[in-house]
Design a protein around this motif. Structure first.
Motif, PDB file in Angstrom:
ATOM      1  N   ARG A   1      -1.357  -1.745  -6.382  1.00 55.80           N
ATOM      2  CA  ARG A   1      -2.942  -2.313  -6.035  1.00 55.80           C
ATOM      3  C   ARG A   1      -3.043  -3.653  -6.305  1.00 55.80           C
ATOM      4  O   ARG A   1      -4.281  -4.159  -5.480  1.00 55.80           O
ATOM      5  CB  ARG A   1      -4.522  -1.786  -7.215  1.00 55.80           C
ATOM      6  CG  ARG A   1      -4.068  -0.696  -7.405  1.00 55.80           C
ATOM      7  CD  ARG A   1      -5.008   0.383  -8.337  1.00 55.80           C
ATOM      8  NE  ARG A   1      -4.854   1.673  -7.880  1.00 55.80           N
ATOM      9  CZ  ARG A   1      -5.080   2.726  -9.208  1.00 55.80           C
ATOM     10  NH1 ARG A   1      -5.555   1.308 -10.685  1.00 55.80           N
ATOM     11  NH2 ARG A   1      -5.637   3.984  -9.372  1.00 55.80           N
TER      12      ARG A   1
ATOM     13  N   SER B   1       0.913  -1.328   0.114  1.00 56.18           N
ATOM     14  CA  SER B   1       0.439  -0.083   0.278  1.00 56.18           C
ATOM     15  C   SER B   1       0.683   1.499  -0.090  1.00 56.18           C
ATOM     16  O   SER B   1       0.260   2.506  -0.236  1.00 56.18           O
ATOM     17  CB  SER B   1      -0.820  -0.567   1.153  1.00 56.18           C
ATOM     18  OG  SER B   1       0.059  -0.031   2.415  1.00 56.18           O
TER      19      SER B   1
ATOM     20  N   THR C   1      -5.138   3.000  -1.207  1.00 55.92           N
ATOM     21  CA  THR C   1      -4.611   3.389  -2.687  1.00 55.92           C
ATOM     22  C   THR C   1      -5.033   4.004  -2.839  1.00 55.92           C
ATOM     23  O   THR C   1      -6.152   4.237  -2.202  1.00 55.92           O
ATOM     24  CB  THR C   1      -4.327   1.998  -3.030  1.00 55.92           C
ATOM     25  OG1 THR C   1      -5.573   1.503  -3.814  1.00 55.92           O
ATOM     26  CG2 THR C   1      -3.543   1.067  -2.646  1.00 55.92           C
TER      27      THR C   1
ATOM     28  N   LEU D   1      -8.374  -2.343  -0.644  1.00 53.70           N
ATOM     29  CA  LEU D   1      -7.567  -1.583  -1.935  1.00 53.70           C
ATOM     30  C   LEU D   1      -8.147  -0.101  -1.845  1.00 53.70           C
ATOM     31  O   LEU D   1      -7.349   0.757  -2.211  1.00 53.70           O
ATOM     32  CB  LEU D   1      -7.866  -2.616  -3.067  1.00 53.70           C
ATOM     33  CG  LEU D   1      -7.476  -1.411  -4.443  1.00 53.70           C
ATOM     34  CD1 LEU D   1      -6.058  -1.910  -4.342  1.00 53.70           C
ATOM     35  CD2 LEU D   1      -8.000  -2.570  -5.520  1.00 53.70           C
TER      36      LEU D   1
ATOM     37  N   THR E   1      -7.825   5.400  -5.077  1.00 55.57           N
ATOM     38  CA  THR E   1      -8.126   4.571  -6.137  1.00 55.57           C
ATOM     39  C   THR E   1      -9.196   5.383  -6.757  1.00 55.57           C
ATOM     40  O   THR E   1      -9.767   6.306  -5.593  1.00 55.57           O
ATOM     41  CB  THR E   1      -8.563   3.241  -5.988  1.00 55.57           C
ATOM     42  OG1 THR E   1      -9.523   2.773  -4.341  1.00 55.57           O
ATOM     43  CG2 THR E   1      -7.054   1.753  -5.652  1.00 55.57           C
TER      44      THR E   1
ATOM     45  N   PHE F   1      -4.597  -6.393  -3.423  1.00 59.46           N
ATOM     46  CA  PHE F   1      -5.940  -6.704  -3.027  1.00 59.46           C
ATOM     47  C   PHE F   1      -5.355  -8.213  -2.630  1.00 59.46           C
ATOM     48  O   PHE F   1      -5.937  -9.482  -1.760  1.00 59.46           O
ATOM     49  CB  PHE F   1      -6.575  -6.666  -4.716  1.00 59.46           C
ATOM     50  CG  PHE F   1      -7.478  -7.470  -4.730  1.00 59.46           C
ATOM     51  CD1 PHE F   1      -9.026  -7.381  -4.326  1.00 59.46           C
ATOM     52  CD2 PHE F   1      -7.765  -8.536  -5.774  1.00 59.46           C
ATOM     53  CE1 PHE F   1     -10.156  -7.625  -4.503  1.00 59.46           C
ATOM     54  CE2 PHE F   1      -8.394  -9.742  -5.672  1.00 59.46           C
ATOM     55  CZ  PHE F   1     -10.286  -9.456  -5.224  1.00 59.46           C
TER      56      PHE F   1
END
Length: 139
Positions: free
Chosen positions: A55, A50, A105, A101, A107, A59
């Motif tokens: 990614r 992280s 991160t 995730l 995202t 995960f």
């Protein structure tokens, strides 16, 4: 932590735990040893990757951690697992992995939306297949 260092730590943990189990110093099964190893691998992957914003590793690390938790629970507790429970568990694991995730991160919101959909579908299927009722809870 580099993956080589993590692999070395896991191998040493498994060897030491297995030797202590053989010598009857600790009472632990091979499944428990592997479950703890999965927990360590999962935590290390999520934490380490992280920071790098990787990614896929975040995960996979969360899925590996959840598998370790699942194996520990199923090994130490008497659960009524039926074949109908595997799909909800997969959906819950995937939803939780996407949620981790999204949190860890940078995202897009699509991971959060997909996570909520998978978690709600998995929980719905779990409740429908478990035959839970208030009467059985009171008993």
């Amino acid at each position: 932590m580099k993956l080589n260092d993590l692999a070395l730590i896991i191998v040493l943990f498994i060897i030491v735990s297995f030797l202590l189990s053989i010598l009857n110093v600790i009472d632990i099964t091979l499944t428990n040893i592997l479950s703890y190893a999965l927990l360590i691998i999962g935590i290390a992957l999520v934490y380490g990757e992280s920071i790098r914003q990787n990614r896929l590793s975040v995960f996979l690390g969360s899925i590996i951690f959840l598998l370790g938790v699942y194996f520990l629970i199923s090994e130490n507790f008497e659960l009524n697992n039926r074949n109908g429970m595997s799909v909800p568990i997969i959906l819950i694991f995937a939803g939780t992995g996407l949620l981790v995730l999204h949190i860890s991160t940078k995202t897009k919101k699509i991971f959060l939306i997909i996570s909520i959909i998978l978690l709600s579908k998995g929980l719905t299927l779990l409740i429908m297949n478990s035959h839970l009722s208030i009467g059985s809870f009171i008993q």
